[in-house]
Write a protein that holds these residues in place. Structure first.
Motif, PDB file in Angstrom:
ATOM      1  N   VAL A 269     -10.575  61.150  31.893  1.00 58.41           N
ATOM      2  CA  VAL A 269      -9.682  60.913  33.033  1.00 58.41           C
ATOM      3  C   VAL A 269      -8.622  59.865  32.676  1.00 58.41           C
ATOM      4  CG1 VAL A 269      -9.545  59.980  35.371  1.00 58.41           C
ATOM      5  CG2 VAL A 269     -11.349  61.616  34.783  1.00 58.41           C
ATOM      6  N   ILE A 270      -9.049  58.743  32.079  1.00 59.62           N
ATOM      7  CA  ILE A 270      -8.092  57.677  31.750  1.00 59.62           C
ATOM      8  C   ILE A 270      -7.180  58.105  30.597  1.00 59.62           C
ATOM      9  CG2 ILE A 270      -7.870  55.338  30.838  1.00 59.62           C
ATOM     10  CD1 ILE A 270     -10.258  54.536  32.440  1.00 59.62           C
ATOM     11  N   ALA A 271      -7.738  58.749  29.568  1.00 59.39           N
ATOM     12  CA  ALA A 271      -6.927  59.147  28.412  1.00 59.39           C
ATOM     13  C   ALA A 271      -5.867  60.161  28.806  1.00 59.39           C
ATOM     14  CB  ALA A 271      -7.826  59.707  27.311  1.00 59.39           C
ATOM     15  N   PHE A 272      -6.218  61.104  29.696  1.00 59.25           N
ATOM     16  CA  PHE A 272      -5.220  62.087  30.130  1.00 59.25           C
ATOM     17  C   PHE A 272      -4.123  61.440  30.978  1.00 59.25           C
ATOM     18  CE2 PHE A 272      -8.058  65.820  29.138  1.00 59.25           C
ATOM     19  CZ  PHE A 272      -7.135  66.474  28.325  1.00 59.25           C
ATOM     20  N   SER A 273      -4.449  60.315  31.617  1.00 58.03           N
ATOM     21  CA  SER A 273      -3.412  59.621  32.393  1.00 58.03           C
ATOM     22  C   SER A 273      -2.348  59.015  31.473  1.00 58.03           C
ATOM     23  CB  SER A 273      -4.039  58.518  33.256  1.00 58.03           C
ATOM     24  OG  SER A 273      -4.481  57.439  32.456  1.00 58.03           O
ATOM     25  N   GLY A 274      -2.724  58.783  30.202  1.00 61.62           N
ATOM     26  CA  GLY A 274      -1.761  58.259  29.236  1.00 61.62           C
ATOM     27  C   GLY A 274      -1.369  59.288  28.193  1.00 61.62           C
ATOM     28  N   PHE A 275      -1.558  60.551  28.517  1.00 59.01           N
ATOM     29  CA  PHE A 275      -1.280  61.650  27.576  1.00 59.01           C
ATOM     30  C   PHE A 275       0.220  61.715  27.252  1.00 59.01           C
ATOM     31  CE2 PHE A 275      -0.663  65.980  26.170  1.00 59.01           C
ATOM     32  CZ  PHE A 275      -1.824  66.278  25.472  1.00 59.01           C
ATOM     33  N   GLN A 276       0.555  61.772  25.970  1.00 63.13           N
ATOM     34  CA  GLN A 276       1.934  61.885  25.507  1.00 63.13           C
ATOM     35  C   GLN A 276       2.050  63.138  24.641  1.00 63.13           C
ATOM     36  OE1 GLN A 276       4.396  59.748  26.369  1.00 63.13           O
ATOM     37  NE2 GLN A 276       2.977  58.492  27.582  1.00 63.13           N
ATOM     38  N   ALA A 277       2.864  64.097  25.099  1.00 66.17           N
ATOM     39  CA  ALA A 277       2.982  65.370  24.382  1.00 66.17           C
ATOM     40  C   ALA A 277       3.477  65.182  22.955  1.00 66.17           C
ATOM     41  CB  ALA A 277       3.905  66.313  25.145  1.00 66.17           C
ATOM     42  N   HIS A 278       4.320  64.169  22.713  1.00 63.87           N
ATOM     43  CA  HIS A 278       4.863  63.983  21.359  1.00 63.87           C
ATOM     44  C   HIS A 278       3.781  63.564  20.355  1.00 63.87           C
ATOM     45  CE1 HIS A 278       4.779  59.562  21.589  1.00 63.87           C
ATOM     46  NE2 HIS A 278       5.220  59.685  22.833  1.00 63.87           N
ATOM     47  N   ASN A 279       2.631  63.067  20.858  1.00 67.93           N
ATOM     48  CA  ASN A 279       1.536  62.730  19.942  1.00 67.93           C
ATOM     49  C   ASN A 279       0.926  63.974  19.287  1.00 67.93           C
ATOM     50  OD1 ASN A 279       1.666  59.956  20.271  1.00 67.93           O
ATOM     51  ND2 ASN A 279       0.211  59.923  21.987  1.00 67.93           N
ATOM     52  N   LEU A 280       1.230  65.139  19.848  1.00 68.37           N
ATOM     53  CA  LEU A 280       0.679  66.380  19.297  1.00 68.37           C
ATOM     54  C   LEU A 280       1.595  67.012  18.249  1.00 68.37           C
ATOM     55  CD1 LEU A 280      -0.760  68.075  22.525  1.00 68.37           C
ATOM     56  CD2 LEU A 280      -1.884  66.514  20.938  1.00 68.37           C
ATOM     57  N   THR A 281       2.677  66.325  17.899  1.00 73.73           N
ATOM     58  CA  THR A 281       3.583  66.855  16.870  1.00 73.73           C
ATOM     59  C   THR A 281       3.708  65.854  15.716  1.00 73.73           C
ATOM     60  OG1 THR A 281       5.471  65.919  18.059  1.00 73.73           O
ATOM     61  CG2 THR A 281       4.916  68.214  18.517  1.00 73.73           C
ATOM     62  N   PRO A 282       3.680  66.330  14.468  1.00 76.46           N
ATOM     63  CA  PRO A 282       3.382  67.714  14.090  1.00 76.46           C
ATOM     64  C   PRO A 282       1.926  68.062  14.384  1.00 76.46           C
ATOM     65  CG  PRO A 282       3.405  66.322  12.150  1.00 76.46           C
ATOM     66  CD  PRO A 282       3.855  65.457  13.291  1.00 76.46           C
ATOM     67  N   PHE A 283       1.685  69.277  14.851  1.00 77.70           N
ATOM     68  CA  PHE A 283       0.358  69.632  15.323  1.00 77.70           C
ATOM     69  C   PHE A 283      -0.643  69.756  14.180  1.00 77.70           C
ATOM     70  CE2 PHE A 283      -2.799  72.822  16.853  1.00 77.70           C
ATOM     71  CZ  PHE A 283      -3.332  72.066  17.896  1.00 77.70           C
ATOM     72  N   ALA A 284      -0.241  70.370  13.079  1.00 74.83           N
ATOM     73  CA  ALA A 284      -1.151  70.574  11.940  1.00 74.83           C
ATOM     74  C   ALA A 284      -0.498  70.057  10.665  1.00 74.83           C
ATOM     75  CB  ALA A 284      -1.528  72.041  11.809  1.00 74.83           C
ATOM     76  N   PRO A 285      -0.377  68.735  10.515  1.00 71.93           N
ATOM     77  CA  PRO A 285       0.334  68.166   9.360  1.00 71.93           C
ATOM     78  C   PRO A 285      -0.314  68.498   8.015  1.00 71.93           C
ATOM     79  CG  PRO A 285      -0.867  66.459  10.551  1.00 71.93           C
ATOM     80  CD  PRO A 285      -0.911  67.689  11.401  1.00 71.93           C
ATOM     81  N   MET A 286      -1.612  68.784   8.004  1.00 75.43           N
ATOM     82  CA  MET A 286      -2.317  69.110   6.761  1.00 75.43           C
ATOM     83  C   MET A 286      -2.522  70.613   6.590  1.00 75.43           C
ATOM     84  SD  MET A 286      -2.576  66.083   5.720  1.00 75.43           S
ATOM     85  CE  MET A 286      -2.621  64.395   6.335  1.00 75.43           C
ATOM     86  N   GLY A 287      -1.960  71.388   7.509  1.00 78.05           N
ATOM     87  CA  GLY A 287      -2.044  72.836   7.390  1.00 78.05           C
ATOM     88  C   GLY A 287      -3.425  73.387   7.704  1.00 78.05           C
ATOM     89  N   VAL A 288      -3.594  74.670   7.359  1.00 77.27           N
ATOM     90  CA  VAL A 288      -4.853  75.361   7.624  1.00 77.27           C
ATOM     91  C   VAL A 288      -6.005  74.717   6.857  1.00 77.27           C
ATOM     92  CG1 VAL A 288      -6.073  77.559   7.402  1.00 77.27           C
ATOM     93  CG2 VAL A 288      -3.686  77.538   8.139  1.00 77.27           C
ATOM     94  N   ALA A 289      -5.715  74.271   5.632  1.00 76.20           N
ATOM     95  CA  ALA A 289      -6.773  73.647   4.824  1.00 76.20           C
ATOM     96  C   ALA A 289      -7.331  72.408   5.514  1.00 76.20           C
ATOM     97  CB  ALA A 289      -6.232  73.290   3.441  1.00 76.20           C
ATOM     98  N   GLY A 290      -6.452  71.617   6.129  1.00 76.16           N
ATOM     99  CA  GLY A 290      -6.907  70.417   6.827  1.00 76.16           C
ATOM    100  C   GLY A 290      -7.757  70.744   8.031  1.00 76.16           C
ATOM    101  N   ILE A 291      -7.378  71.795   8.762  1.00 74.51           N
ATOM    102  CA  ILE A 291      -8.168  72.218   9.921  1.00 74.51           C
ATOM    103  C   ILE A 291      -9.562  72.644   9.487  1.00 74.51           C
ATOM    104  CG2 ILE A 291      -8.354  73.962  11.742  1.00 74.51           C
ATOM    105  CD1 ILE A 291      -5.278  73.989  11.832  1.00 74.51           C
ATOM    106  N   GLY A 292      -9.616  73.427   8.403  1.00 74.35           N
ATOM    107  CA  GLY A 292     -10.916  73.893   7.899  1.00 74.35           C
ATOM    108  C   GLY A 292     -11.778  72.751   7.390  1.00 74.35           C
TER     109      GLY A 292
END
Length: 471
Positions: free
Chosen positions: A206-229
């Motif tokens: 609840v508190i974290a979403f109150s301070g949610f900043q969309a720009h924190n999600l970019t770049p979304f996958a800086p390490m690519g698919v390998a990083g996600i895996g």
């Protein structure tokens, strides 16, 4: 006993015998059925929520960036596919030992022993990894309350700036005391702790979403698919709770119905909470800030609100959470050792039960000592990856066991059947293989050493002492 034959490696324990032994409840020898559906579900949630969220985000987010949310989804899908397979085998073979017992009935003794070794690694190392993170949140709590922090020498393990992780040893000792009092008391305390930590995580969301900043999600996958895996591979140990549910097979009321329900309910709760908390965390703080951040969720709340009390609530929740996870994981390991000892594959010391508490006391002491040593002296990242390896191999074996048991014994009574068979178990094996491939080389080397030690014990002791060999 006779001379060893290669065929001995493939000897299987009849399902009827596995179930019959699990149902033996002699007053002074067996485990007793005292766990209901709610307690069992809380056992699974308690063994799961906390590891990936309270401890592992500091290693997973730097690997994947904001796309760590996708990593949790991949790990959750893998866990969901495996959970359905666990549910079928748990309803067919409702006994202690989880995937070890399932492998013994489907794949043979040698594979079962190796699965048991994977489970012991999985449980011991995960408990140690969880315990290592306890000191981080204790320090944050002390800092918020009295402005004091424990010295790194006693609050961290070697390799992370410490000498001896004292809080981790204290935690394991507290869980040991509770487990020695008996399973009924342990699961009741665990259920209360789980409800408290779910409320604390909801508070964070609840508190974290109150301070949610969309720009924190970019770049979304800086390490690519390998990083996600790679992140998905490392955080998969967070789903160990699925296996912990099935270790309680000998102590669950109406196990053919309760076990599959407990497994599926646990997974649904866990996956939903993980994704919510991960999304809230990466939205509230730049992904580059997670690397090396101790007690990360508490720090996020303090930075967002500027108030120490929000951090304090989170720290208390984490301390409770990590205690409940360590308790359940230690419980699970003692029950696997109990099952292997009952089959003659390990010495009898692991199956001796205290007639007053119905707890395997010596077994529990040995487990606690081993976990405390690992937690005191081994760095966190090594522990996390080793746990994921053991968990994934055990999960893949369970999925294979569903296929083999359907083919070899199709008429067995099953309280639950995997939907879309055989697609689900095949996909489960495939997803597990993908995550195993993503683990680093040093994890493979350490795991190979553990496997070699397991083989030495099996061929040096177990193959001759097995009850199937002496029957």
């Amino acid at each position: 006993m006779g001379q060893f034959r290669a065929a001995d490696l493939l000897r299987r324990k009849p399902v009827g015998q596995v179930v019959a032994e699990g149902g033996e409840h002699l007053p002074d020898e067996g485990l007793h059925r005292s766990i209901g559906l709610f307690q069992l579900t809380m056992l699974g949630v308690g063994a799961t929520i906390g590891t990936g969220i309270f401890v592992a985000l500091t290693t997973a987010v730097p690997a994947a960036g904001p796309a760590v949310v996708v990593s949790f989804v991949i790990a959750g899908i893998t866990a969901a596919l495996t959970a359905l397979c666990y549910a079928e085998l748990a309803s067919t073979i409702p006994v202690s030992g989880s995937s070890y017992s399932y492998a013994y009935a489907t794949l043979g003794e040698f594979v079962a022993f190796l699965v048991g070794a994977c489970l012991l690694l999985e449980y011991a190392v995960s408990a140690s990894a969880i315990a290592v993170g306890w000191g981080q949140y204790l320090n944050e709590m002390f800092s918020d309350l009295i402005g004091w922090r424990m010295p790194d020498a006693i609050a961290k393990a070697p390799g992370a700036g410490g000498v001896f992780n004292l809080p981790a040893v204290v935690l394991v000792g507290a869980c040991l005391i509770l487990l020695l009092r008996g399973v009924k008391e342990s699961v009741t305390v665990n259920a209360v702790l789980v409800v408290l930590k779910l409320l604390v995580l909801l508070f964070f969301v609840v508190i974290a979403f109150s301070g949610f900043q969309a720009h924190n999600l970019t770049p979304f996958a800086p390490m690519g698919v390998a990083g996600i895996g790679a992140a998905a591979s490392s955080i998969f140990f967070s789903y160990i709770g699925i296996d912990a549910v099935s270790t309680a097979g000998d102590e669950v009321k109406d196990p053919r119905r309760t076990l599959p329900l407990g497994i599926i309910l646990s997974l649904l709760i866990v996956t939903g909470v993980y994704i919510l908390v991960a999304l809230a965390a990466v939205g509230a703080q730049p992904w580059t800030a997670f690397a090396g951040q101790e007690a990360g969720l508490a720090v996020i709340l303090r930075n967002l609100t500027g108030q120490a009390w929000t951090s304090l609530i989170l720290c208390v929740g984490a301390i409770i959470s990590i205690f409940s996870i360590t308790l359940v994981v230690m419980y699970g390991q003692t029950r696997i050792l109990y099952a292997m000892s009952r089959d003659g594959l390990l010495p009898k010391v692991f199956q001796r039960v205290n007639p007053k508490t119905q707890s395997p006391d010596l077994n529990t002491w040995i487990v606690a000592a081993f976990i405390a040593l690992l937690a005191a002296f081994v760095p966190l990242d090594t522990l996390v990856n080793l746990t994921s390896m053991g968990t994934l191999i055990a999960f893949a074996i369970v999925s294979l066991g569903v296929i083999l048991l359907r083919r070899t014994q199709p008429d067995l009574p099953r309280g639950y059947r995997v939907p879309l068979y055989p697609v689900v178990p095949v996909l489960s094996v495939g997803f597990c293989g993908y995550l195993i491939y993503g683990l680093p080389l040093d994890t493979w080397i350490l795991f190979a050493a553990w496997g070699a030690a397991a083989c030495a014990i099996y061929f040096g002791y177990s193959v001759r002492k097995s009850k199937l060999a002496t029957a």
